[in-house]
Write an enzyme that holds these catalytic residues in place. Structure first.
Site: not given
Ligand SMILES: C[S@@+](CC[C@H](N)C(=O)[O-])C[C@H]1O[C@@H](n2cnc3c(N)ncnc32)[C@H](O)[C@@H]1O
Length: 293
Positions: A28, A51, A112, A130, A156, A176
């Site tokens: 971040h 993500h 994020s 998401e 995503g 991410d």
């Molecule tokens: C590491 S977390 C994201 C954290 C966020 N980027 C942050 O920094 O606050 C990963 C997220 O991706 C989601 N996710 C997993 N596979 C995904 C996909 N193919 N497309 C979109 N979201 C996905 C999960 O549900 C999870 O909420």
């Protein structure tokens, strides 16, 4: 706020268990640096988060308290006697996200999407993807009424090529993923990046990745040169040595087309992060160009 899509798939990962840990602090702080660089020009830009997670996390919740990961992450900054100047914008934003009732504590940790929305201007735009319904619902509620933000409940990776180039023709993408698929996740990232880069070679793409063993990272690093992607910078923060597959020893970010002088900015930031967040004396950091024009 706009909402579309209806993708639903069983997934285990919940970012609430990890919010505010050392990896979030690093990711971040770097994201904020990228957004600040884009704000140097008066023209609008777009932030695309493939993500997104839930957007905001309550550090008093059971998930956060169970792992306590934020204690060796953002909490270390809170108690630092002399916070480095280059972490001040990130720290001020955290305070901002907490409002007055926080009583000097950080109760809420911004993910994020919230970091981007707090950092960005009225003229800028935010696209959030998401896949989990509960996380998407949290995003919808968090950004209800914010016309800059579009929330998409969809994959995503699949969405990214269709979202670029954004109409603003300037912007940053954050990829991410949860890395539940472990090394296979790198291959999914490479595919999405290749498709997006073919459509928008001038975009800034940032990718977060975990580091357990160094050898797991090398094929991903080599991919950028092999794929003809120019101007790729990598920054890595190790809180321990990269020689155990059993724990998260560090993490990195690859940035394609970083803003001007972003390498120098990272070289100032990373030693401070390594000093503040080290788990053992074997902590380290590095900033290196993987490809250059
Ligand atoms: C590491 S977390 C994201 C954290 C966020 N980027 C942050 O920094 O606050 C990963 C997220 O991706 C989601 N996710 C997993 N596979 C995904 C996909 N193919 N497309 C979109 N979201 C996905 C999960 O549900 C999870 O909420």
């Amino acid at each position: 706020m706009q909402v579309d899509g209806c993708y639903d798939e069983a997934m285990n990962y919940r970012h609430a268990f990890h919010a505010g840990n050392f990896a979030d602090v690093f990711k971040h702080a770097v994201l904020l640096g990228l957004l600040d660089s884009l704000k140097a020009k008066p023209t609008p830009f777009c932030y695309i988060d493939t993500h997104s997670g839930a957007g905001r996390y309550d550090l008093r919740d059971e998930e956060s308290r169970k792992t306590g990961e934020f204690v060796d992450g953002v909490q270390r900054l809170l108690v630092a006697s002399n916070l480095p100047e280059n972490l001040r914008p990130y720290f001020d934003l955290l305070r901002n996200a907490n409002s007055a009732d926080a009583d000097g504590h950080l109760n809420l940790y911004p993910g994020s999407p919230l970091i981007a929305s707090l950092a960005m201007r009225e003229i800028d735009r935010i696209v959030l993807c998401e896949m989990q319904p509960a996380e998407t619902a949290a995003l919808k509620s968090l950004f209800a009424g914010d016309k800059r933000v579009g929330v998409h409940q969809r994959d995503g990776y699949a969405a990214l090529p269709a979202l670029v180039p954004p109409k603003e023709r300037r912007g940053v993408v954050l990829i991410d993923p949860p890395f539940e698929a472990q090394e296979a996740e790198f291959r999914a990232i490479e595919k999405a990046l290749a498709d997006a880069y073919a459509r928008w070679p001038g975009g800034i793409y940032s990718v977060w990745y975990p580091i357990k063993l160094r050898r797991q990272i090398l094929p991903f690093h080599r991919w950028f040169a092999a794929h003809g992607i120019k101007k790729t910078l990598a920054a890595e923060l190790m809180i321990d040595a990269d020689d155990s597959p059993l724990r998260l020893n560090g993490c990195g970010m690859v940035i394609v087309n970083p803003p001007w002088q972003f390498d120098a900015w990272l070289e100032r930031l990373m030693p401070d992060l390594a000093r503040l967040l080290a788990r053992t004396p074997r902590s380290s950091q590095r900033v290196e160009w993987l490809t250059r024009e």
